[in-house]
Design an enzyme around this catalytic site. Structure first.
Site, PDB file in Angstrom:
ATOM      1  N   GLU A   1      -4.061  17.545 -10.488  1.00 34.03           N
ATOM      2  CA  GLU A   1      -4.406  17.782 -11.890  1.00 34.03           C
ATOM      3  C   GLU A   1      -5.907  18.015 -12.095  1.00 34.03           C
ATOM      4  OE1 GLU A   1      -2.378  16.240 -15.899  1.00 34.03           O
ATOM      5  OE2 GLU A   1      -3.761  14.803 -15.060  1.00 34.03           O
TER       6      GLU A   1
ATOM      7  N   LYS B   1       7.615  23.609 -13.467  1.00 33.26           N
ATOM      8  CA  LYS B   1       6.781  22.438 -13.186  1.00 33.26           C
ATOM      9  C   LYS B   1       6.428  22.396 -11.696  1.00 33.26           C
ATOM     10  CE  LYS B   1       5.622  17.757 -13.899  1.00 33.26           C
ATOM     11  NZ  LYS B   1       5.743  16.474 -14.541  1.00 33.26           N
TER      12      LYS B   1
ATOM     13  N   ARG C   1       0.816  -1.232   0.000  1.00 36.10           N
ATOM     14  CA  ARG C   1       0.000   0.000   0.000  1.00 36.10           C
ATOM     15  C   ARG C   1       0.845   1.276   0.000  1.00 36.10           C
ATOM     16  NH1 ARG C   1      -3.049  -3.442   3.178  1.00 36.10           N
ATOM     17  NH2 ARG C   1      -4.829  -4.175   1.986  1.00 36.10           N
TER      18      ARG C   1
ATOM     19  N   HIS D   1      -0.470  11.157 -27.251  1.00 33.22           N
ATOM     20  CA  HIS D   1      -0.801   9.850 -26.676  1.00 33.22           C
ATOM     21  C   HIS D   1      -1.496   8.961 -27.704  1.00 33.22           C
ATOM     22  CE1 HIS D   1      -0.537  11.286 -22.212  1.00 33.22           C
ATOM     23  NE2 HIS D   1       0.639  11.049 -22.744  1.00 33.22           N
TER      24      HIS D   1
ATOM     25  N   ARG E   1      -2.661  22.289 -13.748  1.00 36.04           N
ATOM     26  CA  ARG E   1      -1.676  21.268 -14.148  1.00 36.04           C
ATOM     27  C   ARG E   1      -1.984  20.693 -15.528  1.00 36.04           C
ATOM     28  NH1 ARG E   1       0.843  16.397 -10.357  1.00 36.04           N
ATOM     29  NH2 ARG E   1       2.216  15.567 -11.960  1.00 36.04           N
TER      30      ARG E   1
ATOM     31  N   HIS F   1       8.344   9.514 -26.931  1.00 36.03           N
ATOM     32  CA  HIS F   1       7.272  10.317 -26.346  1.00 36.03           C
ATOM     33  C   HIS F   1       7.411  11.797 -26.737  1.00 36.03           C
ATOM     34  CE1 HIS F   1       4.226  11.607 -23.528  1.00 36.03           C
ATOM     35  NE2 HIS F   1       5.076  12.426 -22.955  1.00 36.03           N
TER      36      HIS F   1
ATOM     37  N   LYS G   1       3.279  11.664 -10.812  1.00 36.62           N
ATOM     38  CA  LYS G   1       2.425  10.818 -11.663  1.00 36.62           C
ATOM     39  C   LYS G   1       3.165   9.535 -11.997  1.00 36.62           C
ATOM     40  CE  LYS G   1       0.054  14.017 -14.610  1.00 36.62           C
ATOM     41  NZ  LYS G   1      -0.342  14.139 -16.013  1.00 36.62           N
TER      42      LYS G   1
ATOM     43  N   GLU H   1      10.090  18.448 -24.781  1.00 37.44           N
ATOM     44  CA  GLU H   1       9.349  18.751 -23.538  1.00 37.44           C
ATOM     45  C   GLU H   1       9.829  20.078 -22.935  1.00 37.44           C
ATOM     46  OE1 GLU H   1       6.710  17.271 -22.209  1.00 37.44           O
ATOM     47  OE2 GLU H   1       6.755  15.134 -22.690  1.00 37.44           O
TER      48      GLU H   1
ATOM     49  N   ASN I   1      -0.200  19.294 -20.337  1.00 37.89           N
ATOM     50  CA  ASN I   1      -0.593  18.343 -21.379  1.00 37.89           C
ATOM     51  C   ASN I   1      -0.644  18.977 -22.755  1.00 37.89           C
ATOM     52  OD1 ASN I   1      -0.966  16.029 -19.694  1.00 37.89           O
ATOM     53  ND2 ASN I   1      -2.710  17.107 -18.833  1.00 37.89           N
TER      54      ASN I   1
ATOM     55  N   HIS J   1      -0.395  16.849 -25.815  1.00 36.03           N
ATOM     56  CA  HIS J   1      -0.430  15.447 -25.397  1.00 36.03           C
ATOM     57  C   HIS J   1      -1.641  14.656 -25.891  1.00 36.03           C
ATOM     58  CE1 HIS J   1       3.044  16.369 -23.052  1.00 36.03           C
ATOM     59  NE2 HIS J   1       3.083  15.163 -22.514  1.00 36.03           N
TER      60      HIS J   1
HETATM   61  N1  NAD Z   1       4.930  10.661 -15.056  1.00 29.67           N
HETATM   62  C1  NAD Z   1       4.932  11.753 -15.764  1.00 29.67           C
HETATM   63  O1  NAD Z   1       4.573  12.845 -15.300  1.00 29.67           O
HETATM   64  C2  NAD Z   1       5.427  11.691 -17.179  1.00 29.67           C
HETATM   65  C3  NAD Z   1       5.675  12.882 -17.895  1.00 29.67           C
HETATM   66  C4  NAD Z   1       6.208  12.791 -19.177  1.00 29.67           C
HETATM   67  C5  NAD Z   1       6.489  11.538 -19.735  1.00 29.67           C
HETATM   68  N2  NAD Z   1       6.236  10.418 -19.008  1.00 29.67           N
HETATM   69  C6  NAD Z   1       6.546   9.092 -19.566  1.00 29.67           C
HETATM   70  O2  NAD Z   1       7.957   8.994 -19.758  1.00 29.67           O
HETATM   71  C7  NAD Z   1       8.209   7.997 -20.738  1.00 29.67           C
HETATM   72  C8  NAD Z   1       9.293   8.482 -21.687  1.00 29.67           C
HETATM   73  O3  NAD Z   1      10.465   8.702 -20.939  1.00 29.67           O
HETATM   74  P1  NAD Z   1      11.888   8.702 -21.636  1.00 29.67           P
HETATM   75  O4  NAD Z   1      11.847   9.503 -22.863  1.00 29.67           O
HETATM   76  O5  NAD Z   1      12.865   9.013 -20.571  1.00 29.67           O
HETATM   77  O6  NAD Z   1      12.011   7.194 -22.165  1.00 29.67           O
HETATM   78  P2  NAD Z   1      12.821   5.917 -21.628  1.00 29.67           P
HETATM   79  O7  NAD Z   1      12.720   5.779 -20.189  1.00 29.67           O
HETATM   80  O8  NAD Z   1      12.340   4.800 -22.483  1.00 29.67           O
HETATM   81  O9  NAD Z   1      14.334   6.268 -22.010  1.00 29.67           O
HETATM   82  C9  NAD Z   1      14.679   6.399 -23.360  1.00 29.67           C
HETATM   83  C10 NAD Z   1      15.902   5.528 -23.697  1.00 29.67           C
HETATM   84  O10 NAD Z   1      17.062   6.093 -23.106  1.00 29.67           O
HETATM   85  C11 NAD Z   1      17.799   5.100 -22.406  1.00 29.67           C
HETATM   86  N3  NAD Z   1      18.537   5.808 -21.361  1.00 29.67           N
HETATM   87  C12 NAD Z   1      18.051   6.338 -20.234  1.00 29.67           C
HETATM   88  N4  NAD Z   1      18.988   7.062 -19.619  1.00 29.67           N
HETATM   89  C13 NAD Z   1      20.112   6.950 -20.349  1.00 29.67           C
HETATM   90  C14 NAD Z   1      21.425   7.486 -20.238  1.00 29.67           C
HETATM   91  N5  NAD Z   1      21.752   8.341 -19.274  1.00 29.67           N
HETATM   92  N6  NAD Z   1      22.338   7.155 -21.176  1.00 29.67           N
HETATM   93  C15 NAD Z   1      21.994   6.331 -22.202  1.00 29.67           C
HETATM   94  N7  NAD Z   1      20.767   5.834 -22.394  1.00 29.67           N
HETATM   95  C16 NAD Z   1      19.833   6.147 -21.473  1.00 29.67           C
HETATM   96  C17 NAD Z   1      16.760   4.121 -21.956  1.00 29.67           C
HETATM   97  O11 NAD Z   1      17.310   2.856 -21.712  1.00 29.67           O
HETATM   98  C18 NAD Z   1      15.805   4.114 -23.169  1.00 29.67           C
HETATM   99  O12 NAD Z   1      16.305   3.250 -24.155  1.00 29.67           O
HETATM  100  C19 NAD Z   1       6.898   7.745 -21.456  1.00 29.67           C
HETATM  101  O13 NAD Z   1       6.390   6.497 -21.064  1.00 29.67           O
HETATM  102  C20 NAD Z   1       5.988   8.846 -20.945  1.00 29.67           C
HETATM  103  O14 NAD Z   1       4.644   8.473 -20.888  1.00 29.67           O
HETATM  104  C21 NAD Z   1       5.721  10.462 -17.757  1.00 29.67           C
END
Ligand code: NAD
Length: 361
Positions: free
Chosen positions: A238, A228, A123, A253, A242, A266, A145, A187, A246, A249
């Site tokens: 949100e 942020k 939990r 999405h 907030r 993304h 999130k 972003e 998006n 987005h």
């Molecule tokens: N929770 C939230 O508020 C929020 C906000 C925006 C995006 N997201 C989510 O984030 C995700 C995208 O995140 P992302 O773009 O970081 O993708 P990811 O986590 O898939 O990372 C992208 C790639 O980079 C590699 N990588 C990570 N750090 C590295 C480093 N320092 N050196 C070399 N390679 C590295 C990873 O292995 C992966 O192959 C999506 O699923 C999206 O929905 C969430």
């Protein structure tokens, strides 16, 4: 070590974001200084582990007893029920309990998956975010999130679970694939367009927004995190301001889901979504022509692969989480730094706006 600190004031859930070169040393101190009760688990992905495995091992040794390291496959596919179950079972197997701590060390995928698992396991246990991509540093690691995807839509299952701290070590951005760098930069532009005209001016002045360019990345990450943090402080759950985050987005999405996740980054999808939203902003919210042109020019400096607009995009958009009273809520710009949330009767307008960019070439 030069770390900047951005506070996130959320009453008893307040925390700090530590940003800069060498911030993992602060993470190490944090782990060394914590109450030894409760096991620590560091969650990372295969790629990050292959590049930083030794350093992750050292971080793990800082906690007593040494942290357990759980490695998930890289990529969006890890944001699934199967991997969530697997991670929760690893937590159980490693003897984690209510006094334990999870460190999500990776990109947004690791942050979202480990964040969700830590909010559900017994939990809810404590969480630290140690983002390793630009996207995770400027966006996903802050704000609490968490989530996984369903075939029906992106991030449809998730929770709010704030971390107790965020450590963003900008040194690790050096090893990012250029596509992931640019995905994060998209972003950054989103935050500049919606909330930070000064940051937007800076991005316009920078000659090269690429990984080998002249961006002061610690400055950019700090500005983005500050903006942020302000938004989260105003609207943690949100229900109002907030939603601005998006911007781009709704379409993004839908693009990601229609392409079965993974084919498009993304941030790349968000960039296409922002282009569509800008065209609608000009038409519906009176975004002045010169500001539209400036925004499109900065976005045009980020390379994005060609995408085929699938016919089922509309279906994905109508399942978007941010629907209200049956209408898709879209964030549009009145001016750079000023947004309005506009319910769209016909989300197809977003797809047509993007198609018009394509046809203009
Ligand atoms: N929770 C939230 O508020 C929020 C906000 C925006 C995006 N997201 C989510 O984030 C995700 C995208 O995140 P992302 O773009 O970081 O993708 P990811 O986590 O898939 O990372 C992208 C790639 O980079 C590699 N990588 C990570 N750090 C590295 C480093 N320092 N050196 C070399 N390679 C590295 C990873 O292995 C992966 O192959 C999506 O699923 C999206 O929905 C969430």
């Amino acid at each position: 070590m030069t770390a900047r600190v951005v506070p996130v004031e959320l009453g008893e859930r307040s925390y700090s974001i530590h940003i800069g070169s060498g911030a993992w040393r602060l993470l190490e101190e944090h782990l060394r200084g914590r109450d030894p009760a409760g096991r620590v688990m560091i969650v990372t992905d295969e790629r990050v582990n292959s590049v930083y495995g030794r350093r992750i091992g050292e971080l793990g040794e800082a906690s007593k007893p040494p942290a357990v390291v759980a490695v998930v496959p890289e990529g969006e596919g890890s944001k699934s029920f199967a991997h969530l179950e697997d991670l929760c079972r690893k937590m159980a197997g490693a003897g984690l309990d209510r006094s334990s701590l999870v460190v999500a060390l990776g990109g947004g995928v690791v942050g979202d998956l480990a964040g969700l698992a830590s909010s559900l396991f017994v939990r809810g246990i404590r969480l630290i975010q140690a983002p390793t991509t630009l996207l995770a540093m400027v966006d996903s690691s802050t704000g609490g999130k968490t989530g996984i995807n369903l075939p029906e839509g992106k991030n449809l299952v998730g929770t709010f679970h704030q971390p107790e701290a965020v450590f963003a070590d900008t040194d690790v951005l050096r090893t990012l694939h250029p596509r992931d760098w640019y995905s994060g930069m998209a972003e950054v532009i989103k935050i500049a367009l919606t909330l930070d005209p000064e940051l937007f001016l800076y991005l316009e002045e920078v000659t090269d927004l690429g990984p080998d360019g002249d961006v002061d990345i610690a400055r950019v990450v700090t500005s983005a995190c500050r903006r942020k943090a302000e938004i989260i402080e105003a609207d943690e759950w949100e229900s109002g301001p907030r939603l601005i985050l998006n911007f781009g987005h709704t379409l993004a999405h839908a693009l990601e889901a229609s392409m079965s996740y993974g084919e498009i980054r993304h941030g790349e999808a968000v960039l296409l979504g922002m282009k569509a939203a800008l065209a609608l902003s000009k038409r519906i919210c009176g975004l002045p022509d010169d500001q539209f042109d400036r925004a499109v020019r900065v976005l045009g400096r980020i390379p994005v692969p060609e995408v085929k607009l699938e016919e089922d995009l509309l279906g994905y958009m109508t399942r978007d989480k941010k629907r209200s009273e049956g209408r898709v809520q879209s964030v549009l710009l009145e001016a750079i730094g000023r947004c309005r949330i506009v319910p769209l009767d016909d989300p197809g307008e977003l797809v047509r706006s993007l198609s018009s960019f394509h046809s203009e070439g």
